[in-house]
Design a protein around this motif. Structure first.
Motif, PDB file in Angstrom:
ATOM      1  N   MET A   1       0.857  -1.199   0.000  1.00  0.00           N
ATOM      2  CA  MET A   1       0.000   0.000   0.000  1.00  0.00           C
ATOM      3  C   MET A   1       0.887   1.241   0.000  1.00  0.00           C
ATOM      4  O   MET A   1       1.826   1.353   0.787  1.00  0.00           O
ATOM      5  CB  MET A   1      -0.871  -0.019   1.252  1.00  0.00           C
ATOM      6  N   ASN A   2       0.576   2.166  -0.894  1.00  0.00           N
ATOM      7  CA  ASN A   2       1.398   3.369  -1.065  1.00  0.00           C
ATOM      8  C   ASN A   2       0.656   4.615  -0.599  1.00  0.00           C
ATOM      9  O   ASN A   2      -0.548   4.566  -0.350  1.00  0.00           O
ATOM     10  CB  ASN A   2       1.747   3.541  -2.543  1.00  0.00           C
ATOM     11  N   PHE A   3       1.384   5.692  -0.555  1.00  0.00           N
ATOM     12  CA  PHE A   3       0.786   6.942  -0.091  1.00  0.00           C
ATOM     13  C   PHE A   3      -0.431   7.324  -0.923  1.00  0.00           C
ATOM     14  O   PHE A   3      -1.405   7.860  -0.394  1.00  0.00           O
ATOM     15  CB  PHE A   3       1.829   8.065  -0.120  1.00  0.00           C
ATOM     16  N   ASP A   4      -0.386   7.034  -2.211  1.00  0.00           N
ATOM     17  CA  ASP A   4      -1.497   7.416  -3.086  1.00  0.00           C
ATOM     18  C   ASP A   4      -2.775   6.638  -2.771  1.00  0.00           C
ATOM     19  O   ASP A   4      -3.863   7.011  -3.241  1.00  0.00           O
ATOM     20  CB  ASP A   4      -1.101   7.222  -4.552  1.00  0.00           C
ATOM     21  N   ASP A   5      -2.645   5.557  -2.009  1.00  0.00           N
ATOM     22  CA  ASP A   5      -3.821   4.787  -1.598  1.00  0.00           C
ATOM     23  C   ASP A   5      -4.430   5.324  -0.307  1.00  0.00           C
ATOM     24  O   ASP A   5      -5.515   4.896   0.087  1.00  0.00           O
ATOM     25  CB  ASP A   5      -3.431   3.320  -1.370  1.00  0.00           C
ATOM     26  N   PHE A   6      -3.730   6.235   0.349  1.00  0.00           N
ATOM     27  CA  PHE A   6      -4.233   6.743   1.624  1.00  0.00           C
ATOM     28  C   PHE A   6      -5.349   7.758   1.371  1.00  0.00           C
ATOM     29  O   PHE A   6      -5.426   8.379   0.311  1.00  0.00           O
ATOM     30  CB  PHE A   6      -3.119   7.415   2.435  1.00  0.00           C
ATOM     31  N   LYS A   7      -6.185   7.907   2.388  1.00  0.00           N
ATOM     32  CA  LYS A   7      -7.288   8.869   2.303  1.00  0.00           C
ATOM     33  C   LYS A   7      -6.844  10.130   3.042  1.00  0.00           C
ATOM     34  O   LYS A   7      -6.745  10.133   4.275  1.00  0.00           O
ATOM     35  CB  LYS A   7      -8.523   8.246   2.973  1.00  0.00           C
ATOM     36  N   LEU A   8      -6.590  11.177   2.289  1.00  0.00           N
ATOM     37  CA  LEU A   8      -6.036  12.392   2.884  1.00  0.00           C
ATOM     38  C   LEU A   8      -7.146  13.348   3.310  1.00  0.00           C
ATOM     39  O   LEU A   8      -8.276  13.262   2.827  1.00  0.00           O
ATOM     40  CB  LEU A   8      -5.124  13.077   1.863  1.00  0.00           C
ATOM     41  N   ASP A   9      -6.807  14.266   4.192  1.00  0.00           N
ATOM     42  CA  ASP A   9      -7.784  15.268   4.595  1.00  0.00           C
ATOM     43  C   ASP A   9      -7.826  16.400   3.564  1.00  0.00           C
ATOM     44  O   ASP A   9      -7.164  16.339   2.530  1.00  0.00           O
ATOM     45  CB  ASP A   9      -7.503  15.770   6.023  1.00  0.00           C
ATOM     46  N   GLU A  10      -8.588  17.417   3.858  1.00  0.00           N
ATOM     47  CA  GLU A  10      -8.821  18.517   2.912  1.00  0.00           C
ATOM     48  C   GLU A  10      -7.515  19.226   2.540  1.00  0.00           C
ATOM     49  O   GLU A  10      -7.426  19.865   1.492  1.00  0.00           O
ATOM     50  CB  GLU A  10      -9.791  19.545   3.523  1.00  0.00           C
ATOM     51  N   ARG A  11      -6.515  19.104   3.415  1.00  0.00           N
ATOM     52  CA  ARG A  11      -5.236  19.776   3.175  1.00  0.00           C
ATOM     53  C   ARG A  11      -4.235  18.869   2.458  1.00  0.00           C
ATOM     54  O   ARG A  11      -3.077  19.245   2.276  1.00  0.00           O
ATOM     55  CB  ARG A  11      -4.644  20.229   4.527  1.00  0.00           C
ATOM     56  N   GLY A  12      -4.672  17.658   2.126  1.00  0.00           N
ATOM     57  CA  GLY A  12      -3.751  16.708   1.492  1.00  0.00           C
ATOM     58  C   GLY A  12      -2.807  16.054   2.485  1.00  0.00           C
ATOM     59  O   GLY A  12      -1.749  15.558   2.119  1.00  0.00           O
ATOM     60  N   LEU A  13      -3.210  16.038   3.745  1.00  0.00           N
ATOM     61  CA  LEU A  13      -2.362  15.491   4.811  1.00  0.00           C
ATOM     62  C   LEU A  13      -3.008  14.264   5.443  1.00  0.00           C
ATOM     63  O   LEU A  13      -4.219  14.055   5.361  1.00  0.00           O
ATOM     64  CB  LEU A  13      -2.139  16.556   5.894  1.00  0.00           C
ATOM     65  N   ILE A  14      -2.168  13.474   6.096  1.00  0.00           N
ATOM     66  CA  ILE A  14      -2.661  12.335   6.873  1.00  0.00           C
ATOM     67  C   ILE A  14      -2.087  12.452   8.289  1.00  0.00           C
ATOM     68  O   ILE A  14      -0.893  12.741   8.452  1.00  0.00           O
ATOM     69  CB  ILE A  14      -2.296  10.991   6.202  1.00  0.00           C
ATOM     70  N   PRO A  15      -2.921  12.296   9.307  1.00  0.00           N
ATOM     71  CA  PRO A  15      -2.419  12.368  10.677  1.00  0.00           C
ATOM     72  C   PRO A  15      -1.621  11.118  11.047  1.00  0.00           C
ATOM     73  O   PRO A  15      -1.922  10.021  10.576  1.00  0.00           O
ATOM     74  CB  PRO A  15      -3.687  12.488  11.534  1.00  0.00           C
ATOM     75  N   VAL A  16      -0.616  11.334  11.886  1.00  0.00           N
ATOM     76  CA  VAL A  16       0.276  10.258  12.319  1.00  0.00           C
ATOM     77  C   VAL A  16       0.307  10.237  13.845  1.00  0.00           C
ATOM     78  O   VAL A  16       0.759  11.194  14.483  1.00  0.00           O
ATOM     79  CB  VAL A  16       1.711  10.473  11.794  1.00  0.00           C
ATOM     80  N   VAL A  17      -0.189   9.157  14.433  1.00  0.00           N
ATOM     81  CA  VAL A  17      -0.079   8.936  15.875  1.00  0.00           C
ATOM     82  C   VAL A  17       1.308   8.361  16.136  1.00  0.00           C
ATOM     83  O   VAL A  17       1.694   7.376  15.518  1.00  0.00           O
ATOM     84  CB  VAL A  17      -1.148   7.955  16.380  1.00  0.00           C
ATOM     85  N   VAL A  18       2.044   8.978  17.049  1.00  0.00           N
ATOM     86  CA  VAL A  18       3.426   8.562  17.286  1.00  0.00           C
ATOM     87  C   VAL A  18       3.527   7.926  18.672  1.00  0.00           C
ATOM     88  O   VAL A  18       3.196   8.551  19.682  1.00  0.00           O
ATOM     89  CB  VAL A  18       4.385   9.762  17.181  1.00  0.00           C
ATOM     90  N   GLN A  19       3.971   6.675  18.682  1.00  0.00           N
ATOM     91  CA  GLN A  19       4.022   5.895  19.925  1.00  0.00           C
ATOM     92  C   GLN A  19       5.457   5.450  20.194  1.00  0.00           C
ATOM     93  O   GLN A  19       6.165   5.025  19.275  1.00  0.00           O
ATOM     94  CB  GLN A  19       3.111   4.668  19.781  1.00  0.00           C
ATOM     95  N   ASP A  20       5.855   5.562  21.428  1.00  0.00           N
ATOM     96  CA  ASP A  20       7.188   5.159  21.871  1.00  0.00           C
ATOM     97  C   ASP A  20       7.302   3.636  21.815  1.00  0.00           C
ATOM     98  O   ASP A  20       6.536   2.931  22.476  1.00  0.00           O
ATOM     99  CB  ASP A  20       7.391   5.675  23.303  1.00  0.00           C
ATOM    100  N   ASP A  21       8.255   3.142  21.042  1.00  0.00           N
ATOM    101  CA  ASP A  21       8.388   1.693  20.890  1.00  0.00           C
ATOM    102  C   ASP A  21       8.918   1.026  22.153  1.00  0.00           C
ATOM    103  O   ASP A  21       8.770  -0.185  22.335  1.00  0.00           O
ATOM    104  CB  ASP A  21       9.329   1.379  19.717  1.00  0.00           C
ATOM    105  N   GLU A  22       9.513   1.817  23.031  1.00  0.00           N
ATOM    106  CA  GLU A  22      10.106   1.231  24.245  1.00  0.00           C
ATOM    107  C   GLU A  22       9.079   0.994  25.341  1.00  0.00           C
ATOM    108  O   GLU A  22       9.135  -0.002  26.046  1.00  0.00           O
ATOM    109  CB  GLU A  22      11.228   2.144  24.774  1.00  0.00           C
ATOM    110  N   ASN A  23       8.142   1.938  25.488  1.00  0.00           N
ATOM    111  CA  ASN A  23       7.206   1.809  26.612  1.00  0.00           C
ATOM    112  C   ASN A  23       5.745   2.020  26.229  1.00  0.00           C
ATOM    113  O   ASN A  23       4.879   2.133  27.096  1.00  0.00           O
ATOM    114  CB  ASN A  23       7.594   2.778  27.744  1.00  0.00           C
TER     115      ASN A  23
END
Lengths: 114, 114
Positions: A1-23
């Motif tokens: 799956m590539n970026f062009d398959d993602f569903k973007l918002d009105e600004r052409g952006l996608i939100p990214v939830v960032v999680q600490d891999d350690e804890n």
């Protein structure tokens, strides 16, 4: 799956939830455009689109607080990314490890509520 | 801090990262407007604004997969909420516990990359 398959918002952006891999702490929410996503894959470190500055934001370039990618997942409707990262230093510009350091509500016994 | 202090997006919404209070798994990203936020506090269970249906979405009303609130945090710039919840059943409409069940990228040894 590539970026062009993602569903973007009105600004052409996608939100990214960032999680600490350690804890497993949730560190922040940020946004990517296509260039940020591709740079992230190329470099193995998180690159976002800064909505306030209107430019690519290579996390850690100024602060040193780089985020190295461990994994990226896409959600069921392809409109949000979950990134697991190795966080150097603090994710938040305030110096807190996580941007979510202010509690609004703490519930007790809410399981039994209807 | 109240909803009126939050920094909303162009649609008058705030994104909510939803994390499982039992195992720290990130379950989904959803959105709230003021009414959804106030109903969430009143009822102690997650109520969102459905962008696709354009209506309040009282999570679990149809599926039974209710999310009881454990805590709500706001981030440094007050434009994202982190909710820790007790998840009944599965968060995702596909039946997966989390909506993030599709891996895009898995990095190895990315810590040493520059």
């Amino acid at each position: 799956m590539n970026f062009d398959d993602f569903k973007l918002d009105e600004r052409g952006l996608i939100p990214v939830v960032v999680q600490d891999d350690e804890n497993d702490q949730v560190l922040m929410l940020a946004y990517m455009n296509k260039e940020a996503y591709e740079r992230t894959l190329e470099e193995g470190r998180m690159v976002y689109w800064s909505r306030s500055r209107g430019e690519l934001w290579r996390k850690g370039d100024t602060s040193g607080h780089v985020q190295y990618v461990r994994s990226l997942d896409i959600d069921c409707d392809a409109d949000t990314i979950l990134a697991r990262v190795i966080q150097v230093g603090a994710a938040c510009h305030t110096g807190h490890r996580s941007c979510f350091y202010r509690r609004l509500v703490q519930m007790d016994g809410s399981e039994s509520k209807k």
